[in-house]
Design a protein around this motif. Structure first.
Motif, PDB file in Angstrom:
ATOM      1  N   ASP A  68       0.784  -1.155  -0.162  1.00 39.37           N
ATOM      2  CA  ASP A  68       0.020   0.042   0.000  1.00 39.37           C
ATOM      3  C   ASP A  68       1.029   1.098   0.011  1.00 39.37           C
ATOM      4  O   ASP A  68       0.427   2.287  -0.295  1.00 39.37           O
ATOM      5  CB  ASP A  68      -0.818  -0.030   1.157  1.00 39.37           C
ATOM      6  CG  ASP A  68      -1.978  -1.068   1.359  1.00 39.37           C
ATOM      7  OD1 ASP A  68      -2.168  -1.683   0.399  1.00 39.37           O
ATOM      8  OD2 ASP A  68      -2.301  -1.708   2.502  1.00 39.37           O
ATOM      9  N   LYS A  69       2.176   1.283   0.259  1.00 39.92           N
ATOM     10  CA  LYS A  69       2.954   2.407   0.656  1.00 39.92           C
ATOM     11  C   LYS A  69       4.519   1.744   0.772  1.00 39.92           C
ATOM     12  O   LYS A  69       4.603   0.789   1.367  1.00 39.92           O
ATOM     13  CB  LYS A  69       2.625   3.158   1.890  1.00 39.92           C
ATOM     14  CG  LYS A  69       3.474   4.404   1.924  1.00 39.92           C
ATOM     15  CD  LYS A  69       2.958   5.097   3.154  1.00 39.92           C
ATOM     16  CE  LYS A  69       3.622   6.275   3.503  1.00 39.92           C
ATOM     17  NZ  LYS A  69       3.345   7.065   4.833  1.00 39.92           N
ATOM     18  N   ILE A  70       5.559   2.474   0.194  1.00 37.91           N
ATOM     19  CA  ILE A  70       6.649   1.855   0.216  1.00 37.91           C
ATOM     20  C   ILE A  70       7.560   3.267   0.606  1.00 37.91           C
ATOM     21  O   ILE A  70       7.476   4.237  -0.184  1.00 37.91           O
ATOM     22  CB  ILE A  70       7.374   1.485  -1.028  1.00 37.91           C
ATOM     23  CG1 ILE A  70       6.518   0.062  -1.355  1.00 37.91           C
ATOM     24  CG2 ILE A  70       8.638   0.899  -1.149  1.00 37.91           C
ATOM     25  CD1 ILE A  70       6.850  -0.459  -2.819  1.00 37.91           C
ATOM     26  N   ASP A  71       8.602   3.132   1.383  1.00 44.78           N
ATOM     27  CA  ASP A  71       9.587   4.051   1.488  1.00 44.78           C
ATOM     28  C   ASP A  71      10.766   4.028   0.572  1.00 44.78           C
ATOM     29  O   ASP A  71      11.110   2.883   0.109  1.00 44.78           O
ATOM     30  CB  ASP A  71      10.161   4.239   2.912  1.00 44.78           C
ATOM     31  CG  ASP A  71       9.158   4.702   4.073  1.00 44.78           C
ATOM     32  OD1 ASP A  71       8.018   5.237   3.551  1.00 44.78           O
ATOM     33  OD2 ASP A  71       9.284   4.490   5.172  1.00 44.78           O
ATOM     34  N   PHE A  72      11.519   5.007   0.199  1.00 42.17           N
ATOM     35  CA  PHE A  72      12.327   4.978  -0.723  1.00 42.17           C
ATOM     36  C   PHE A  72      13.716   4.422   0.259  1.00 42.17           C
ATOM     37  O   PHE A  72      13.800   4.824   1.339  1.00 42.17           O
ATOM     38  CB  PHE A  72      12.967   6.359  -1.462  1.00 42.17           C
ATOM     39  CG  PHE A  72      12.043   6.727  -2.642  1.00 42.17           C
ATOM     40  CD1 PHE A  72      12.159   5.837  -3.516  1.00 42.17           C
ATOM     41  CD2 PHE A  72      11.112   7.932  -2.448  1.00 42.17           C
ATOM     42  CE1 PHE A  72      11.296   6.510  -4.867  1.00 42.17           C
ATOM     43  CE2 PHE A  72      10.469   8.216  -3.881  1.00 42.17           C
ATOM     44  CZ  PHE A  72      10.555   7.393  -4.775  1.00 42.17           C
ATOM     45  N   PHE A  73      14.727   3.672  -0.284  1.00 38.97           N
ATOM     46  CA  PHE A  73      15.812   3.384   0.336  1.00 38.97           C
ATOM     47  C   PHE A  73      16.780   4.868   0.492  1.00 38.97           C
ATOM     48  O   PHE A  73      16.708   5.801  -0.407  1.00 38.97           O
ATOM     49  CB  PHE A  73      16.846   2.642  -0.814  1.00 38.97           C
ATOM     50  CG  PHE A  73      16.088   1.051  -0.871  1.00 38.97           C
ATOM     51  CD1 PHE A  73      16.333   0.204   0.132  1.00 38.97           C
ATOM     52  CD2 PHE A  73      15.277   0.773  -1.681  1.00 38.97           C
ATOM     53  CE1 PHE A  73      15.986  -1.110   0.261  1.00 38.97           C
ATOM     54  CE2 PHE A  73      15.089  -0.519  -2.159  1.00 38.97           C
ATOM     55  CZ  PHE A  73      15.255  -1.431  -1.026  1.00 38.97           C
ATOM     56  N   GLY A  74      17.343   4.677   1.805  1.00 33.81           N
ATOM     57  CA  GLY A  74      18.345   5.733   2.099  1.00 33.81           C
ATOM     58  C   GLY A  74      19.532   5.560   1.352  1.00 33.81           C
ATOM     59  O   GLY A  74      19.737   4.484   0.762  1.00 33.81           O
TER      60      GLY A  74
END
Length: 497
Positions: free
Chosen positions: A405-411
């Motif tokens: 439903d949602k994904i954070d970008f890789f740091g």
């Protein structure tokens, strides 16, 4: 099971009877009864149509009459066989290639029992056609679809004044022609709720009259010319849905929105190819759109309208941006907002965007921080997000599949990132760190995940049901039970292990 019948008196005085579930036709005697026929299309002369016994079609729901020519030698013929029909809809058109005879009205009887229909569809050809006004019970017509082949004649306005129960009106023009909409047409529509006008010229008087139709709930003006006027919405207090296409000049772009009263009921707004609106979008008073649930802007914008984020009821957003490179159009702080919407689609005519349509995505969000071609994409069908990297030359690498439903970008140089599903959070490993071994190691079952460091060792503190525990992010293995009341206790747990 539905059936469809087409009668053409130009073809051996027979008609085709086809069952929609099978691709074949049968031919029957002209007056053979068919109890299951629901759709009937008749094309021919008055004399030919008068021979049909409509009473045989006991389940008839939709009738289409096409008078394609007229036999001037026809005598003692009328269409009283149409009297008393009760239908869902009736479509009527007539074309007289020579001229309409003076006694044309005599062929359409003044029925004791008129045709009752919820929907009436008319093709209007003025002096080259004829509207059989005596046939219809105007009290039953709720919807009118009117296709103009020429401007309405004065004598025919009386016909529309009889439609006292009309709730839905769709007005279109023959393709390739644009006729004017006269204000007289709207004088007596006191109950109209749905108004659709396509490919028409709407003069100042007509626009003013439309602006006073207080009962309207749905208004659609497509491919129409306002003659440099703007639509005043202040009196349309019941308006819930508004769609405009190619209907706004540069000078009058956003003024129509700002005429809304603060207590308006507008829930759905669609703007297409309206250059004036897009140019002045920052001038739109979004505080007047507080009830808006759907916003669609199909014209290239150069900057994301930040005021949109103040619309608390908004669940569906469709935007067209001027470039696939969103760095100067959509701020990074807006990405999370876009992912939280129930439905979100951002597209462009940019060649790069069209190239990625092979991913079957309806929304693209680019990682502008790392600059390595990574972007999030939402699947058109499942509405789930995935992560991809543009490798150039039309090649794309899947980093995270469509599943979240949602994904954070890789740091920067990060070994993992957080993924979300059903308001829960999990972990997915980085392809750059683990190559083919990259996968979801912690399922989306936790309420919160936080990085903690104990004796130079990194762990993830996981929260579930208001209890905390430690998890190895690389393997997903639990370092402790999820049974502690606070984060303060976790370093002690880590030291013991």
């Amino acid at each position: 099971m539905r059936y469809y019948v087409m009668i053409s008196f130009l073809m051996f005085f027979s008609f085709a009877f086809s069952q929609k579930d099978n691709e074949y036709d049968h031919y029957y005697d002209l007056n053979e009864a068919h109890d299951q026929v629901e759709n009937l299309h008749i094309s021919g002369t008055i004399q030919d149509i008068s021979k049909i016994s409509f009473k045989q079609y006991k389940n008839l729901k939709r009738l289409k009459l096409s008078l394609e020519f007229f036999d001037e030698n026809t005598h003692n013929t009328n269409l009283n066989n149409l009297c008393g029909l009760q239908l869902e809809s009736i479509s009527y058109s007539s074309v007289f290639y020579n001229h309409v005879p003076e006694n044309i009205a005599s062929f359409f009887p003044k029925c004791t029992k008129k045709i009752k229909a919820d929907t009436l569809k008319l093709e209007y050809r003025g002096k080259y056609g004829y509207i059989p006004k005596k046939l219809f019970d105007f009290n039953t017509i709720n919807s009118l679809e009117l296709k103009l082949y020429q401007n309405l004649l004065k004598a025919d306005y009386e016909f529309f004044r009889n439609l006292i129960s009309l709730k839905n009106l769709k007005l279109t023009n023959q393709e390739g022609f644009t006729y004017s909409v006269n204000a007289k047409l709207f004088n007596d529509f006191r109950s109209i709720q749905v108004l659709k006008i396509h490919n028409s010229i709407i003069n100042k008087a007509s626009l003013k009259r439309i602006s006073k139709l207080k009962t309207i709930k749905h208004l659609e003006l497509l491919d129409s010319d306002f003659n440099n006027q703007y639509l005043n919405l202040s009196k349309l207090k019941n308006l819930e849905s508004l769609s405009l296409k190619s209907a706004l000049s540069k000078e009058k772009g956003v003024l129509f929105i700002n005429t809304l009263n603060s207590d308006n009921k507008l829930k759905h707004l669609s703007i297409t190819d309206c250059e004036g609106f897009v140019q002045d979008i920052e001038k739109v008073d979004f505080s007047k759109l507080s009830k808006l649930e759907t916003l669609k802007i199909y014209a290239p914008i150069d900057k994301f309208p930040e005021q949109v984020k103040s619309l608390k009821n908004l669940s569906t957003l469709h935007l067209q941006i001027s470039s696939w490179n969103t760095s100067n159009i959509i701020p990074e702080s807006t990405y999370a907002y876009l992912q939280d919407l129930q439905t979100c689609s951002i597209n462009t005519d940019d060649e790069n965007y069209n190239r990625i349509m092979g991913l079957k995505a309806d929304t693209i969000v680019i990682d502008n921080t790392n600059g390595d071609g990574v972007f999030l994409a939402r699947n058109t069908v499942s509405k789930k997000w995935g992560m991809f990297q543009d490798l150039g030359n039309g090649a794309f690498k899947e980093l995270i599949p469509y599943n979240y439903d949602k994904i954070d970008f890789f740091g920067w140089n990060a070994s993992y990132t957080k993924v979300y599903k059903n308001n829960k959070v999990g972990v997915y490993l980085s392809t750059w760190s683990y190559f083919e071994a990259a996968k979801e190691t912690i399922p989306c079952i936790y309420d919160d995940l936080r990085k903690v460091n104990v004796d130079n060792k990194n762990y993830l503190a996981a929260k579930k049901n208001n209890k905390w525990g430690l998890i190895d992010w690389k393997t997903g293995e639990k370092i402790s039970q999820i049974d502690y009341d606070s984060l303060i206790e976790l370093p002690k747990v880590a030291q013991k292990n």
